[in-house]
Design a protein around this motif. Structure first.
Motif, mmCIF file in Angstrom:
data_model
loop_
_atom_site.group_PDB
_atom_site.id
_atom_site.type_symbol
_atom_site.label_atom_id
_atom_site.label_comp_id
_atom_site.label_asym_id
_atom_site.label_seq_id
_atom_site.Cartn_x
_atom_site.Cartn_y
_atom_site.Cartn_z
ATOM 1 N N ALA A 131 -7.452 -26.533 46.041
ATOM 2 C CA ALA A 131 -7.898 -25.174 45.749
ATOM 3 C C ALA A 131 -9.418 -25.082 45.685
ATOM 4 C CB ALA A 131 -7.292 -24.701 44.427
ATOM 5 N N ASP A 158 -11.188 -23.444 48.508
ATOM 6 C CA ASP A 158 -11.060 -21.991 48.676
ATOM 7 C C ASP A 158 -12.252 -21.220 48.121
ATOM 8 O OD1 ASP A 158 -8.606 -22.106 49.914
ATOM 9 O OD2 ASP A 158 -7.468 -21.962 48.052
ATOM 10 N N ASP A 159 -13.236 -21.911 47.588
ATOM 11 C CA ASP A 159 -14.378 -21.262 46.943
ATOM 12 C C ASP A 159 -15.313 -20.679 48.010
ATOM 13 O OD1 ASP A 159 -16.631 -20.526 45.529
ATOM 14 O OD2 ASP A 159 -16.617 -22.301 44.238
ATOM 15 N N ILE A 182 -9.493 -22.042 56.321
ATOM 16 C CA ILE A 182 -8.511 -23.084 56.013
ATOM 17 C C ILE A 182 -7.149 -22.657 56.539
ATOM 18 C CG2 ILE A 182 -7.412 -24.427 54.187
ATOM 19 C CD1 ILE A 182 -9.854 -23.901 52.447
ATOM 20 N N GLY A 209 -2.642 -24.187 50.435
ATOM 21 C CA GLY A 209 -3.118 -24.948 49.296
ATOM 22 C C GLY A 209 -2.268 -24.741 48.063
ATOM 23 N N ARG A 237 -3.099 -23.447 45.349
ATOM 24 C CA ARG A 237 -3.292 -22.118 44.769
ATOM 25 C C ARG A 237 -2.300 -21.121 45.368
ATOM 26 N NH1 ARG A 237 -9.299 -20.236 44.783
ATOM 27 N NH2 ARG A 237 -9.345 -21.890 43.209
ATOM 28 N N SER A 238 -2.054 -21.235 46.668
ATOM 29 C CA SER A 238 -1.070 -20.359 47.308
ATOM 30 C C SER A 238 0.332 -20.637 46.787
ATOM 31 C CB SER A 238 -1.111 -20.555 48.830
ATOM 32 O OG SER A 238 -2.371 -20.203 49.352
#
Length: 392
Positions: free
Chosen positions: A128, A131-132, A141, A145, A147-148
């Motif tokens: 994650a 993803d920043d 991406i 991930g 986070r998803s």
């Protein structure tokens, strides 16, 4: 290894873009233990050529040329940083496709921002932290991930009207998955504030007795239990957990087990050689009486998975996999003897994502060139052109 230069020529109809040719750089892992089945160069690289052919068939970017430069980071952070500098500074690539794993992606993403070049990663890059968009504003991406997975988990919980769960995680074969997933679950909970992680416990003893102790403890805190084990459902821990639950009264209608997992197809576990098994079947021992006991446990389970980047796998994907292997033996890859072993007769799990990364780059360039051709290699402008849908 020596870099591979590949040139694809497309019949010119419109004027060439600034720079005349799109320079695509690739970072690959070649036969690295632990990642070969997923992202090996020898069983995935030609997916990029298949994507170029698709762009041609669809008459996209007609009149533009594509030059490939392939280097090998060997899934190593330091090597990846050095190879990325070579691609940006020496080969002057317009985009970097890769890396394929989490740790090497961090310095490469930073370097892409420094050089302001687009970077698209695929495969096992699931952290994650990548993803920043503030830290890595030039990156796209393709891989799903953790986070998803956390967001998808929330949707499942809300769908059934559940609001509390217990998180039990293992660090066996530590691949950063479970700690990262736990943190992303906590971030998701803090953001939406409509779920509660009532308890989090680490599974340190993976014997049946150890798992039973955790189940007894977790069951006093909640009935929706989220076990997290090593990626890919490949070590038999999911089966052992559900077998222990079934044998000890933890699979009644009160209980639900939700397995969030990357690099997984859930109830179908890919095996070497292209075969599959079910997660309730004991690994490597053929049919066992206990398989039916474990099956009872899995009937109280839900998998939330990334389908190993393949979506609904059908005959079209099988054809794609076969083409990847065939084309690795052809020019410009010419991987004959090195790709002749039985290990290299099945396409890498995430080869489809490499195809999609190159194809998506083509779609993004088509949009950018229509609006402002001079921005075609502007990394910070690039990500917004990735938004859209297509059949991968």
């Amino acid at each position: 290894m020596n870099p591979i230069l590949v040139l694809f020529l497309v019949l010119q109809v419109f004027g060439q873009p600034p720079g005349n040719v799109f320079q695509l750089g690739f970072l690959h892992c070649d036969d690295v233990e632990g990642s070969s089945a997923y992202v090996s160069y020898r069983t995935s690289a030609s997916a990029a050529s298949i994507a170029i052919d698709r762009l041609k068939r669809e008459n996209r970017l007609v009149g533009y040329d594509f030059n490939f430069t392939i280097l090998y980071d060997q899934c190593d952070e330091n090597v990846a940083a050095g190879m990325a500098v070579q691609l940006f500074a020496n080969y002057n690539v317009d985009v970097l496709i890769g890396p394929t794993t989490n740790i090497p992606a961090v310095p490469v993403f930073s370097l892409a921002y420094f050089y302001n070049r687009p970077v698209i990663t695929w495969g096992l890059t699931s952290s994650a932290a990548l993803d920043d968009v503030t830290r890595y504003p030039t990156a796209g991406i393709l891989s799903i991930g953790s986070r998803s997975i956390a967001v998808a988990f929330r949707e499942v919980m809300l769908e059934y009207g559940w609001d509390q769960f217990v998180f039990a995680y293992s660090l066996e074969g530590n691949d950063e998955k479970c700690e990262t997933l736990r943190d992303d679950f906590q971030d998701m909970i803090a953001y939406y504030q409509d779920l509660v992680m009532s308890y989090s416990v680490q599974i340190t003893d993976h014997s049946e007795a150890g798992m039973l102790a955790i189940l007894k403890d977790a069951s006093t805190r909640g009935r929706i239990i989220v076990p997290c084990f090593h990626e890919g459902n490949s070590r038999g821990l999911h089966r052992r957990w559900m077998l222990v639950a079934a044998r000890n009264g933890f699979v009644s209608e009160e209980y639900v087990y939700i397995f969030p997992s990357l690099r997984s197809k859930g109830y179908v576990v890919p095996q070497p050689g292209g075969t599959v098994r079910y997660p309730w079947e004991e690994l490597g021992k053929g049919p066992q009486p206990s398989d039916q006991e474990a099956l009872i446990g899995f009937q109280r389970s839900i998998f939330i998975v990334d389908m190993q980047g393949q979506g609904g796998v059908g005959s079209n994907y099988t054809q794609f996999e076969e083409e990847v292997i065939q084309r690795m033996r052809q020019s410009p890859y010419n991987c004959t003897d090195a790709c002749s072993g039985p290990t290299y007769q099945q396409a890498a799990t995430y080869a489809g994502q490499l195809h999609d990364a190159v194809y998506l780059y083509g779609l993004a360039m088509e949009k950018m060139l229509q609006e402002d051709p001079k921005q075609y290699r502007n990394g910070t402008e690039f990500p917004k052109y990735l938004v859209g849908t297509f059949q991968g």
